[in-house]
Design a protein around this motif. Structure first.
Motif, PDB file in Angstrom:
ATOM      1  N   GLU A  16      59.164 -31.602   3.694  1.00 10.54           N
ATOM      2  CA  GLU A  16      60.189 -31.044   4.596  1.00 10.54           C
ATOM      3  C   GLU A  16      61.134 -30.090   3.869  1.00 10.54           C
ATOM      4  OE1 GLU A  16      60.005 -31.434   7.802  1.00 10.54           O
ATOM      5  OE2 GLU A  16      58.301 -32.795   7.547  1.00 10.54           O
ATOM      6  N   GLN A  17      61.520 -30.422   2.641  1.00 10.93           N
ATOM      7  CA  GLN A  17      62.435 -29.554   1.891  1.00 10.93           C
ATOM      8  C   GLN A  17      61.700 -28.342   1.338  1.00 10.93           C
ATOM      9  OE1 GLN A  17      65.710 -29.781   1.841  1.00 10.93           O
ATOM     10  NE2 GLN A  17      65.581 -31.617   3.108  1.00 10.93           N
ATOM     11  N   ASP A  18      60.573 -28.579   0.663  1.00  7.50           N
ATOM     12  CA  ASP A  18      59.827 -27.488   0.023  1.00  7.50           C
ATOM     13  C   ASP A  18      59.505 -26.376   1.014  1.00  7.50           C
ATOM     14  OD1 ASP A  18      59.775 -28.858  -2.365  1.00  7.50           O
ATOM     15  OD2 ASP A  18      57.810 -29.763  -1.984  1.00  7.50           O
ATOM     16  N   ARG A  19      59.070 -26.735   2.198  1.00  8.92           N
ATOM     17  CA  ARG A  19      58.541 -25.739   3.132  1.00  8.92           C
ATOM     18  C   ARG A  19      59.638 -24.852   3.744  1.00  8.92           C
ATOM     19  NH1 ARG A  19      54.855 -27.077   6.959  1.00  8.92           N
ATOM     20  NH2 ARG A  19      54.117 -29.072   6.159  1.00  8.92           N
ATOM     21  N   ARG A  20      60.909 -25.200   3.507  1.00  8.97           N
ATOM     22  CA  ARG A  20      61.984 -24.330   4.006  1.00  8.97           C
ATOM     23  C   ARG A  20      62.127 -23.081   3.160  1.00  8.97           C
ATOM     24  NH1 ARG A  20      65.978 -28.031   7.224  1.00  8.97           N
ATOM     25  NH2 ARG A  20      64.456 -29.623   7.737  1.00  8.97           N
ATOM     26  N   ASP A  21      61.543 -23.080   1.972  1.00 10.32           N
ATOM     27  CA  ASP A  21      61.577 -21.919   1.072  1.00 10.32           C
ATOM     28  C   ASP A  21      60.306 -21.095   1.318  1.00 10.32           C
ATOM     29  OD1 ASP A  21      61.479 -20.123  -0.979  1.00 10.32           O
ATOM     30  OD2 ASP A  21      61.933 -21.585  -2.569  1.00 10.32           O
ATOM     31  N   GLU A  22      60.451 -19.998   2.063  1.00 11.58           N
ATOM     32  CA  GLU A  22      59.283 -19.182   2.440  1.00 11.58           C
ATOM     33  C   GLU A  22      58.538 -18.661   1.205  1.00 11.58           C
ATOM     34  OE1 GLU A  22      58.174 -18.939   5.522  1.00 11.58           O
ATOM     35  OE2 GLU A  22      59.902 -19.815   6.552  1.00 11.58           O
ATOM     36  N   ASN A  23      59.291 -18.321   0.139  1.00 13.16           N
ATOM     37  CA  ASN A  23      58.638 -17.807  -1.078  1.00 13.16           C
ATOM     38  C   ASN A  23      57.798 -18.882  -1.757  1.00 13.16           C
ATOM     39  OD1 ASN A  23      59.590 -15.186  -0.889  1.00 13.16           O
ATOM     40  ND2 ASN A  23      61.560 -15.761  -1.820  1.00 13.16           N
ATOM     41  N   TRP A  24      58.292 -20.114  -1.700  1.00 13.82           N
ATOM     42  CA  TRP A  24      57.551 -21.231  -2.302  1.00 13.82           C
ATOM     43  C   TRP A  24      56.201 -21.390  -1.596  1.00 13.82           C
ATOM     44  CZ3 TRP A  24      55.529 -25.942  -0.746  1.00 13.82           C
ATOM     45  CH2 TRP A  24      55.249 -26.858  -1.759  1.00 13.82           C
ATOM     46  N   ILE A  26      54.542 -19.037   0.016  1.00 13.42           N
ATOM     47  CA  ILE A  26      53.689 -17.889  -0.320  1.00 13.42           C
ATOM     48  C   ILE A  26      53.045 -18.087  -1.701  1.00 13.42           C
ATOM     49  CG2 ILE A  26      53.747 -15.406  -0.884  1.00 13.42           C
ATOM     50  CD1 ILE A  26      55.976 -15.191   1.328  1.00 13.42           C
ATOM     51  N   GLU A  27      53.857 -18.566  -2.650  1.00 16.73           N
ATOM     52  CA  GLU A  27      53.330 -18.807  -4.003  1.00 16.73           C
ATOM     53  C   GLU A  27      52.243 -19.886  -3.983  1.00 16.73           C
ATOM     54  OE1 GLU A  27      53.795 -17.129  -6.823  1.00 16.73           O
ATOM     55  OE2 GLU A  27      54.875 -15.762  -5.461  1.00 16.73           O
ATOM     56  N   LYS A  28      52.490 -20.945  -3.239  1.00 14.24           N
ATOM     57  CA  LYS A  28      51.515 -22.037  -3.198  1.00 14.24           C
ATOM     58  C   LYS A  28      50.221 -21.608  -2.495  1.00 14.24           C
ATOM     59  CE  LYS A  28      53.698 -25.115  -5.516  1.00 14.24           C
ATOM     60  NZ  LYS A  28      53.178 -25.448  -6.880  1.00 14.24           N
ATOM     61  N   ALA A  29      50.340 -20.706  -1.519  1.00 15.83           N
ATOM     62  CA  ALA A  29      49.138 -20.210  -0.837  1.00 15.83           C
ATOM     63  C   ALA A  29      48.293 -19.342  -1.768  1.00 15.83           C
ATOM     64  CB  ALA A  29      49.531 -19.428   0.413  1.00 15.83           C
ATOM     65  N   LYS A  30      48.919 -18.816  -2.839  1.00 16.25           N
ATOM     66  CA  LYS A  30      48.171 -18.003  -3.819  1.00 16.25           C
ATOM     67  C   LYS A  30      47.695 -18.837  -5.006  1.00 16.25           C
ATOM     68  CE  LYS A  30      50.870 -13.782  -3.062  1.00 16.25           C
ATOM     69  NZ  LYS A  30      52.011 -13.036  -3.655  1.00 16.25           N
ATOM     70  N   ASP A  31      48.218 -20.025  -5.120  1.00 11.21           N
ATOM     71  CA  ASP A  31      47.954 -20.883  -6.283  1.00 11.21           C
ATOM     72  C   ASP A  31      46.475 -21.290  -6.323  1.00 11.21           C
ATOM     73  OD1 ASP A  31      47.847 -23.052  -8.121  1.00 11.21           O
ATOM     74  OD2 ASP A  31      49.995 -23.394  -7.811  1.00 11.21           O
ATOM     75  N   LEU A  32      45.864 -21.122  -7.481  1.00  6.34           N
ATOM     76  CA  LEU A  32      44.432 -21.425  -7.586  1.00  6.34           C
ATOM     77  C   LEU A  32      44.121 -22.917  -7.481  1.00  6.34           C
ATOM     78  CD1 LEU A  32      43.333 -18.881 -10.333  1.00  6.34           C
ATOM     79  CD2 LEU A  32      43.013 -18.736  -7.860  1.00  6.34           C
ATOM     80  N   THR A  33      45.142 -23.764  -7.663  1.00  7.95           N
ATOM     81  CA  THR A  33      44.878 -25.207  -7.527  1.00  7.95           C
ATOM     82  C   THR A  33      44.996 -25.666  -6.072  1.00  7.95           C
ATOM     83  OG1 THR A  33      47.193 -25.891  -7.828  1.00  7.95           O
ATOM     84  CG2 THR A  33      45.854 -25.642  -9.820  1.00  7.95           C
ATOM     85  N   SER A  34      45.556 -24.830  -5.192  1.00  4.62           N
ATOM     86  CA  SER A  34      45.727 -25.239  -3.789  1.00  4.62           C
ATOM     87  C   SER A  34      44.369 -25.357  -3.107  1.00  4.62           C
ATOM     88  CB  SER A  34      46.593 -24.216  -3.036  1.00  4.62           C
ATOM     89  OG  SER A  34      47.911 -24.259  -3.523  1.00  4.62           O
ATOM     90  N   ARG A  35      44.301 -26.241  -2.123  1.00  7.29           N
ATOM     91  CA  ARG A  35      43.040 -26.486  -1.413  1.00  7.29           C
ATOM     92  C   ARG A  35      43.207 -26.100   0.053  1.00  7.29           C
ATOM     93  NH1 ARG A  35      39.923 -26.176  -5.096  1.00  7.29           N
ATOM     94  NH2 ARG A  35      38.239 -27.361  -4.108  1.00  7.29           N
ATOM     95  N   PHE A  36      42.139 -25.495   0.600  1.00  6.23           N
ATOM     96  CA  PHE A  36      42.182 -24.988   1.980  1.00  6.23           C
ATOM     97  C   PHE A  36      41.052 -25.632   2.797  1.00  6.23           C
ATOM     98  CE2 PHE A  36      44.143 -22.008  -0.823  1.00  6.23           C
ATOM     99  CZ  PHE A  36      45.212 -21.478  -0.111  1.00  6.23           C
ATOM    100  N   LEU A  37      41.389 -26.003   4.024  1.00  3.00           N
ATOM    101  CA  LEU A  37      40.390 -26.600   4.912  1.00  3.00           C
ATOM    102  C   LEU A  37      40.144 -25.655   6.094  1.00  3.00           C
ATOM    103  CD1 LEU A  37      38.619 -29.064   5.564  1.00  3.00           C
ATOM    104  CD2 LEU A  37      40.534 -29.958   6.910  1.00  3.00           C
ATOM    105  N   PRO A  38      38.998 -24.948   6.113  1.00  2.00           N
ATOM    106  CA  PRO A  38      38.712 -24.047   7.231  1.00  2.00           C
ATOM    107  C   PRO A  38      38.343 -24.827   8.499  1.00  2.00           C
ATOM    108  CG  PRO A  38      37.538 -23.394   5.243  1.00  2.00           C
ATOM    109  CD  PRO A  38      38.039 -24.792   5.025  1.00  2.00           C
ATOM    110  N   MET A  39      38.937 -24.432   9.602  1.00  2.00           N
ATOM    111  CA  MET A  39      38.653 -25.053  10.894  1.00  2.00           C
ATOM    112  C   MET A  39      38.326 -23.945  11.892  1.00  2.00           C
ATOM    113  SD  MET A  39      41.673 -27.945  10.909  1.00  2.00           S
ATOM    114  CE  MET A  39      40.785 -29.296  11.609  1.00  2.00           C
ATOM    115  N   ALA A  40      37.424 -24.250  12.822  1.00  2.00           N
ATOM    116  CA  ALA A  40      36.988 -23.241  13.794  1.00  2.00           C
ATOM    117  C   ALA A  40      36.822 -23.904  15.153  1.00  2.00           C
ATOM    118  CB  ALA A  40      35.678 -22.598  13.351  1.00  2.00           C
ATOM    119  N   GLY A  41      37.780 -23.685  16.054  1.00  2.00           N
ATOM    120  CA  GLY A  41      37.706 -24.313  17.373  1.00  2.00           C
ATOM    121  C   GLY A  41      37.582 -25.817  17.230  1.00  2.00           C
TER     122      GLY A  41
END
Ligand code: ZN
Length: 306
Positions: A16-24, A26-41
């Motif tokens: 809840e706190q971390d996500r209020r920082d838009e730059n944080w 953006i950085e985490k979305a570029k971070d190579l350790t972050s994991r993404f789950l693709p969803m389609a419909g």
């Protein structure tokens, strides 16, 4: 507290706190350790090679597949950040993702039945979040364009500045009992199959308590009055954004007066019939599978565990 149902028990820290920082974000979305789950419909990327699991991928695979969506931040666990990504309208991206990973897109609901429960909680969060964004592209106050904030946990109108928060629709589902029998019905809205019965359910109305909602729904659908309404458990149901609130209630009257517009049948079933059906040994009665809270409400009553 009862054991969480499928789609509950999400282990992520939603930050809840971390996500209020838009730059944080953006950085985490570029971070190579972050994991993404693709969803389609109605589907989600799944790794079925080494036992069924959610098909998490890294940012490089996502970019190499041509995905333009930056994703919605779900939360973190052990210093790794997790995002859901909507690739529904990107057939080429879907194809690339499958070719590069060996994963496949599978139905989210049946996947949830087969993976660990905490993972089904993450699946529910991602799916409900993507559904909400897709259905709220425009401001309900002025019709302006909504923009994603806090990693997707909030929308803000670019024109009037109104803030919009994720929508969850409460649905009450209740098992009514009268001594050694319980009330089950077949509703018109769902795929009414022969011999398939479930607990009665309906959307909460505005300005109504859970107890009042239970009494109203039972009165409307079955013409029966109830007393002693008790909360049992709840379940997120991300199709598209419901929260199932499970209750048990004692019948105060027993004569059924069914609403034929909503229901095709409502009946009393004896405990022994229900116990056989729970074991799938009753040809006359089919009950919901364990993915649904209805199964557990019925089971609790049948076993005297409530
Ligand atoms: Zn607006």
């Amino acid at each position: 507290m009862r054991e969480p149902h499928i789609f509950a028990g999400n282990p992520l820290d939603r930050g809840e706190q971390d996500r209020r920082d838009e730059n944080w974000i953006i950085e985490k979305a570029k971070d190579l350790t972050s994991r993404f789950l693709p969803m389609a419909g109605p589907t989600v990327l799944v790794d079925s090679e080494s036992g069924l699991d959610l098909g998490w991928i890294g940012r490089s695979v996502l970019m190499d597949s041509g995905c333009s969506d930056t994703g919605y931040y779900l939360g973190s666990m052990e210093n790794v950040c997790y995002f859901a990504v909507d690739v529904n309208n990107e057939d080429n991206v879907k194809k690339e993702l499958c070719e590069r990973t060996g994963y496949t897109f599978e139905d989210a609901r049946s996947t949830a039945e087969s993976i660990d429960k905490p993972k089904s909680g993450i699946l529910a969060q991602g799916r409900a979040q993507i559904n909400w964004h897709n259905r709220h592209r425009f401001c309900s106050v002025c019709g302006g364009t909504n923009e994603s904030r806090r990693g997707g946990q909030k929308l803000q109108c670019a024109s009037c500045g109104s803030e919009h928060f994720p929508r969850t629709d409460p649905v009450i589902i209740m098992l009514v009992y009268d001594g050694e029998r319980c009330l089950l019905g077949q509703s018109r809205g769902r795929l009414a199959r022969m011999n398939r019965y479930s607990a009665l359910a309906g959307f909460m109305d505005q300005g109504e308590s859970i107890e009042e909602g239970v009494a109203r729904e039972i009165r409307e659908e079955a013409g029966i009055e109830v007393k002693n309404v008790r909360y049992h458990s709840s379940q997120p149901w991300p199709f598209p954004s419901s929260l199932m609130i499970g209750c048990l209630a004692e019948a105060a009257t027993t004569d059924i007066n069914m609403d034929p517009e909503e229901m095709t049948d409502v009946r009393w079933f004896r405990r022994d019939e229900v116990l056989l059906a729970l074991d799938k040994k009753n040809d006359e009665l089919q009950l919901p599978d364990p993915i649904a809270i209805a199964h557990h409400l019925i089971k609790s009553w049948a076993n005297g565990d409530f």
